[in-house]
Design a protein around this motif. Structure first.
Motif, mmCIF file in Angstrom:
data_model
loop_
_atom_site.group_PDB
_atom_site.id
_atom_site.type_symbol
_atom_site.label_atom_id
_atom_site.label_comp_id
_atom_site.label_asym_id
_atom_site.label_seq_id
_atom_site.Cartn_x
_atom_site.Cartn_y
_atom_site.Cartn_z
ATOM 1 N N GLU A 121 0.828 -1.196 0.000
ATOM 2 C CA GLU A 121 0.000 0.000 0.000
ATOM 3 C C GLU A 121 0.869 1.255 0.000
ATOM 4 O OE1 GLU A 121 -3.630 -0.114 2.595
ATOM 5 O OE2 GLU A 121 -2.710 1.722 3.356
ATOM 6 N N ILE A 122 0.549 2.132 -0.935
ATOM 7 C CA ILE A 122 1.277 3.406 -1.064
ATOM 8 C C ILE A 122 0.345 4.494 -0.529
ATOM 9 C CG2 ILE A 122 2.192 5.040 -2.806
ATOM 10 C CD1 ILE A 122 3.906 2.568 -2.619
ATOM 11 N N VAL A 130 3.535 8.409 -7.851
ATOM 12 C CA VAL A 130 4.249 7.145 -7.699
ATOM 13 C C VAL A 130 3.442 6.043 -8.350
ATOM 14 C CG1 VAL A 130 5.008 5.440 -5.996
ATOM 15 C CG2 VAL A 130 5.373 7.858 -5.578
ATOM 16 N N ARG A 131 4.116 5.162 -9.063
ATOM 17 C CA ARG A 131 3.424 4.031 -9.676
ATOM 18 C C ARG A 131 4.023 2.724 -9.172
ATOM 19 N NH1 ARG A 131 1.980 4.379 -15.756
ATOM 20 N NH2 ARG A 131 0.630 2.769 -14.918
ATOM 21 N N VAL A 132 3.172 1.712 -9.148
ATOM 22 C CA VAL A 132 3.616 0.396 -8.687
ATOM 23 C C VAL A 132 3.283 -0.633 -9.763
ATOM 24 C CG1 VAL A 132 3.397 -1.369 -6.896
ATOM 25 C CG2 VAL A 132 3.136 1.044 -6.292
ATOM 26 N N VAL A 133 4.270 -1.426 -10.143
ATOM 27 C CA VAL A 133 4.011 -2.557 -11.042
ATOM 28 C C VAL A 133 4.534 -3.803 -10.345
ATOM 29 C CG1 VAL A 133 3.949 -1.396 -13.279
ATOM 30 C CG2 VAL A 133 6.155 -2.019 -12.296
ATOM 31 N N LYS A 134 3.956 -4.961 -10.677
ATOM 32 C CA LYS A 134 4.417 -6.167 -10.000
ATOM 33 C C LYS A 134 4.457 -7.365 -10.942
ATOM 34 C CE LYS A 134 -0.053 -7.556 -8.001
ATOM 35 N NZ LYS A 134 -0.991 -6.475 -8.131
ATOM 36 N N TYR A 153 7.698 -6.287 -6.526
ATOM 37 C CA TYR A 153 7.060 -4.985 -6.729
ATOM 38 C C TYR A 153 8.134 -3.992 -7.166
ATOM 39 C CZ TYR A 153 2.912 -6.287 -3.948
ATOM 40 O OH TYR A 153 1.755 -6.861 -3.471
ATOM 41 N N VAL A 154 7.813 -3.190 -8.132
ATOM 42 C CA VAL A 154 8.696 -2.074 -8.457
ATOM 43 C C VAL A 154 7.889 -0.798 -8.256
ATOM 44 C CG1 VAL A 154 10.199 -0.982 -10.154
ATOM 45 C CG2 VAL A 154 9.924 -3.469 -10.166
ATOM 46 N N VAL A 155 8.405 0.031 -7.363
ATOM 47 C CA VAL A 155 7.766 1.313 -7.066
ATOM 48 C C VAL A 155 8.590 2.368 -7.784
ATOM 49 C CG1 VAL A 155 7.154 2.911 -5.200
ATOM 50 C CG2 VAL A 155 7.072 0.424 -4.810
ATOM 51 N N TYR A 156 7.956 3.183 -8.621
ATOM 52 C CA TYR A 156 8.768 4.157 -9.351
ATOM 53 C C TYR A 156 8.059 5.487 -9.548
ATOM 54 C CZ TYR A 156 6.243 2.914 -13.648
ATOM 55 O OH TYR A 156 5.293 2.707 -14.603
ATOM 56 N N SER A 157 8.879 6.479 -9.854
ATOM 57 C CA SER A 157 8.384 7.844 -9.958
ATOM 58 C C SER A 157 9.334 8.627 -10.862
ATOM 59 C CB SER A 157 8.365 8.466 -8.563
ATOM 60 O OG SER A 157 8.145 9.858 -8.628
ATOM 61 N N SER A 158 8.899 9.787 -11.311
ATOM 62 C CA SER A 158 9.824 10.629 -12.078
ATOM 63 C C SER A 158 10.684 11.496 -11.154
ATOM 64 C CB SER A 158 9.035 11.507 -13.047
ATOM 65 O OG SER A 158 8.114 12.278 -12.320
ATOM 66 N N GLU A 159 10.443 11.364 -9.831
ATOM 67 C CA GLU A 159 11.196 12.177 -8.872
ATOM 68 C C GLU A 159 11.939 11.279 -7.884
ATOM 69 O OE1 GLU A 159 8.107 14.959 -7.106
ATOM 70 O OE2 GLU A 159 6.935 13.577 -8.329
ATOM 71 N N PRO A 160 13.084 11.729 -7.396
ATOM 72 C CA PRO A 160 13.856 10.919 -6.446
ATOM 73 C C PRO A 160 13.310 11.034 -5.015
ATOM 74 C CG PRO A 160 15.045 12.929 -6.935
ATOM 75 C CD PRO A 160 13.776 12.991 -7.738
#
Ligand code: ZN
Length: 193
Positions: A121-122, A130-134, A153-160
């Motif tokens: 859960e984000i 933030v996006r989550v793919v699994k 799970y890979v949690v990713y975003s365009s920001e650090p």
């Protein structure tokens, strides 16, 4: 250009147009590899014509409007026939866009778990940023109703950014602090293939 990225870009093109022939894909790839696609403005690309692929004009203009691609070759003498098709100028543009997107920078963090029941859960305020793919693989199906999975799970975003997430694995709840670090978009896609 990276081979792995090109392969992924082609895979995405094929997924989008599963009924297109191998030669359609090949011609799009030739155009892309010969560097004939240039971005001209927002949703406008210029594709250099290749006489060896039957092009009569030195350049073609591809536009994306209202969710559809249009090519200037539609207006040529073969236009009526071609209008119903997606020409390989457009396919080359799609390949070019796929490649650029896969090559773009993202910030990501990876979570690997093995469990029967799980979720990540984000915080809702991060939705959109933030996006989550699994990816899920069954690793033990002895108990057929409750198979055990390996989940990535890979949690990713365009920001650090740093993301506080809640991970539930078979009733075990953990608070995670995920520091998203710089990588490329295609790595994210490879991780959850
Ligand atoms: Zn065209």
């Amino acid at each position: 250009m990276s081979r792995e990225l090109i392969d992924l870009a082609i895979e995405r093109l094929r997924e989008g147009f599963p009924n297109k022939s191998r030669s359609w894909v090949r011609r799009a790839l030739v155009r892309f590899m010969k560097n004939t696609v240039k971005e001209y403005g927002e949703n406008v690309w210029v594709v250099r014509g290749l006489p060896e692929l039957g092009d009569k004009y030195p350049t073609y203009v591809v536009r994306f409007k209202d969710g559809r691609y249009y090519c200037s070759c539609f207006e040529s003498s073969w236009g009526l026939r071609r209008k119903s098709e997606i020409c390989t100028h457009i396919a080359a543009v799609i390949l070019y866009r796929n490649y650029r997107r896969l090559d773009s920078e993202v910030y990501a963090s990876v979570v690997n778990i093995e469990c029967t029941d799980y979720y990540l859960e984000i915080p809702s305020e991060l939705k959109g940023r933030v996006r989550v793919v699994k990816s899920i693989r069954v690793i033990d199906s002895t108990d057929r109703l409750n198979p055990r999975h390996r989940v990535t799970y890979v949690v990713y975003s365009s920001e650090p950014i740093e993301v506080r997430a809640k991970l539930v694995c078979d009733g075990d709840v953990r608070e995670l602090s995920l520091k998203l670090t710089r990588t490329r978009r295609y790595i994210v896609e490879l991780l959850v293939r």
